[in-house]
Design a protein around this motif. Sequence first.
Motif, short mmCIF file in Angstrom:
data_model
loop_
_atom_site.label_atom_id
_atom_site.label_comp_id
_atom_site.label_asym_id
_atom_site.label_seq_id
_atom_site.Cartn_x
_atom_site.Cartn_y
_atom_site.Cartn_z
N LEU A 1 2.58 8.68 6.77
CA LEU A 1 1.29 9.03 6.20
C LEU A 1 0.57 7.76 5.77
O LEU A 1 1.05 7.01 4.90
N ASN A 2 -0.59 7.52 6.35
CA ASN A 2 -1.41 6.37 5.98
C ASN A 2 -2.48 6.82 4.99
O ASN A 2 -3.45 7.45 5.37
N ILE A 3 -2.26 6.52 3.74
CA ILE A 3 -3.24 6.88 2.71
C ILE A 3 -4.35 5.84 2.74
O ILE A 3 -4.12 4.66 2.52
N HIS A 4 -5.58 6.28 2.99
CA HIS A 4 -6.67 5.34 3.29
C HIS A 4 -7.34 4.85 2.01
O HIS A 4 -8.33 5.39 1.54
N ASP A 5 -6.74 3.81 1.43
CA ASP A 5 -7.31 3.17 0.26
C ASP A 5 -7.00 1.68 0.37
O ASP A 5 -5.93 1.22 0.02
N VAL B 1 -1.58 15.63 -0.91
CA VAL B 1 -1.37 14.77 0.26
C VAL B 1 -2.44 15.04 1.31
O VAL B 1 -3.01 14.12 1.90
N MET B 2 -2.76 16.32 1.51
CA MET B 2 -3.72 16.70 2.54
C MET B 2 -5.09 16.07 2.30
O MET B 2 -5.78 15.65 3.24
N ILE B 3 -5.49 15.93 1.04
CA ILE B 3 -6.83 15.42 0.73
C ILE B 3 -6.99 13.96 1.12
O ILE B 3 -8.11 13.47 1.30
N LYS B 4 -5.87 13.24 1.30
CA LYS B 4 -5.93 11.81 1.62
C LYS B 4 -5.77 11.52 3.10
O LYS B 4 -5.74 10.37 3.51
N LEU B 5 -5.67 12.57 3.93
CA LEU B 5 -5.48 12.38 5.35
C LEU B 5 -6.80 12.50 6.10
O LEU B 5 -7.71 13.21 5.67
N GLY C 1 0.83 -1.19 0.00
CA GLY C 1 0.00 0.00 0.00
C GLY C 1 0.86 1.24 0.00
O GLY C 1 2.07 1.22 -0.14
N SER C 2 0.20 2.37 0.20
CA SER C 2 0.89 3.66 0.18
C SER C 2 1.15 4.16 1.58
O SER C 2 1.10 5.34 1.84
N VAL C 3 1.37 3.21 2.50
CA VAL C 3 1.80 3.59 3.85
C VAL C 3 3.29 3.87 3.77
O VAL C 3 4.08 2.97 3.56
N SER C 4 3.68 5.09 3.90
CA SER C 4 5.08 5.45 3.73
C SER C 4 5.44 6.61 4.63
O SER C 4 4.57 7.31 5.14
N GLU C 5 6.72 6.80 4.78
CA GLU C 5 7.21 7.91 5.59
C GLU C 5 7.67 9.00 4.64
O GLU C 5 8.58 8.82 3.84
#
Length: 359
Positions: free
Chosen positions: A273-277, A204-208, A47-51
């Motif tokens: 940042l945990n992108i919720h998808d 980035v902000m829209i996915k938090l 996933g797009s869980v990244s630092e």
Amino acid sequence: MTPKTLLKLSCASMAFLTLMACSKEEVANQVTEAPLKPVRTMTVSLGSVSEKSFTGVVDAVKTAELGFRVSGELTSVKSKEGDFVEKGQVLATLDQTDFKIALDANQAEFDRASAEFKRAQSLITQGAISTADFEKLKAQKSNATAQLNSAKQNLKYTVLKAPFKGVIAKQYLSNFEKISSSMSFAIIQDISAFEVKINIPESVMIKLKRDEEDRPVYAVFDGNQDKHYPLAFKEVSTRADEKTQTYAVKFVMDEPKDINLLPGMSARVYAELNIHDKSIKEIFVPAHSVLEDSQGRFVYVVNDASETQGEIERRAVVVGELNENGILILQGLDVGDRVVTAGMSKMSPGLMVRLMAEG
């Protein structure tokens, strides 16, 4: 050659060999004790869980611009730039001569008005003065009271005190200057803690999510990159900057004891940042961690030898699209691999490295 001579030569040879052995041992120890190259890594996950990292600016946790509330001439300046001051400490004083004269005059007027009103109170009960005259004297006393309080307050305003414990960051005026009430005398900052501000792009902000301010966030400073300084979330702007289309996010950190941190310095802020998808089942790594040479694209992976050391492995990769999450890895990496993200210069397979905290 005599036996005695042979004995002397044998002893000399043994001493020489012993010294050579010691020298070789010392050289070996020096090679063994050579410091390992430090590297920073990230652990691969789905996933797009990244630092991600952002450029931050350090500021004092509290800042105030100080000035006198009355005009006058500076007669005593007791502070200078860089001074640490306590709350309530006197920083400067204006000439009080005119203010004391005004106070004495208003005190006299108050005494007169008070005496006349007191006399009127006894006369009104006897019907010796009219109600209109009584109310007039009452108003005069009230006005005299207000004028006296104002004169007392103006005299207090001639002394400038520190509103809180801090350091004088900037001082604009010197002794004996004539100043007005609109001029700034100094800037004081509370550096018992610091505020770190970053700007997050709207992509980035829209996915938090709003309810996840407790994600791990830390700052790294130039010259001391091995140390991570934890940050606590403070506030976030809900309106984007008109020019950059970014949102300001502020964090607070305690005063570090091992470095001389000052307002205005820059920092590198790392946040998970945990992108919720939930549909995303792909591997992303920072784009700068993917290198390329004549043999193709590759990354450096660390095979752990211990908790603090590891061996470098070159790993060929096939990459996909580049987006705000990083670069997509289609082939070559597995979940759990530790990819080098910093310290990649002069790297080679088989090199032993020292593992810094992940980031």
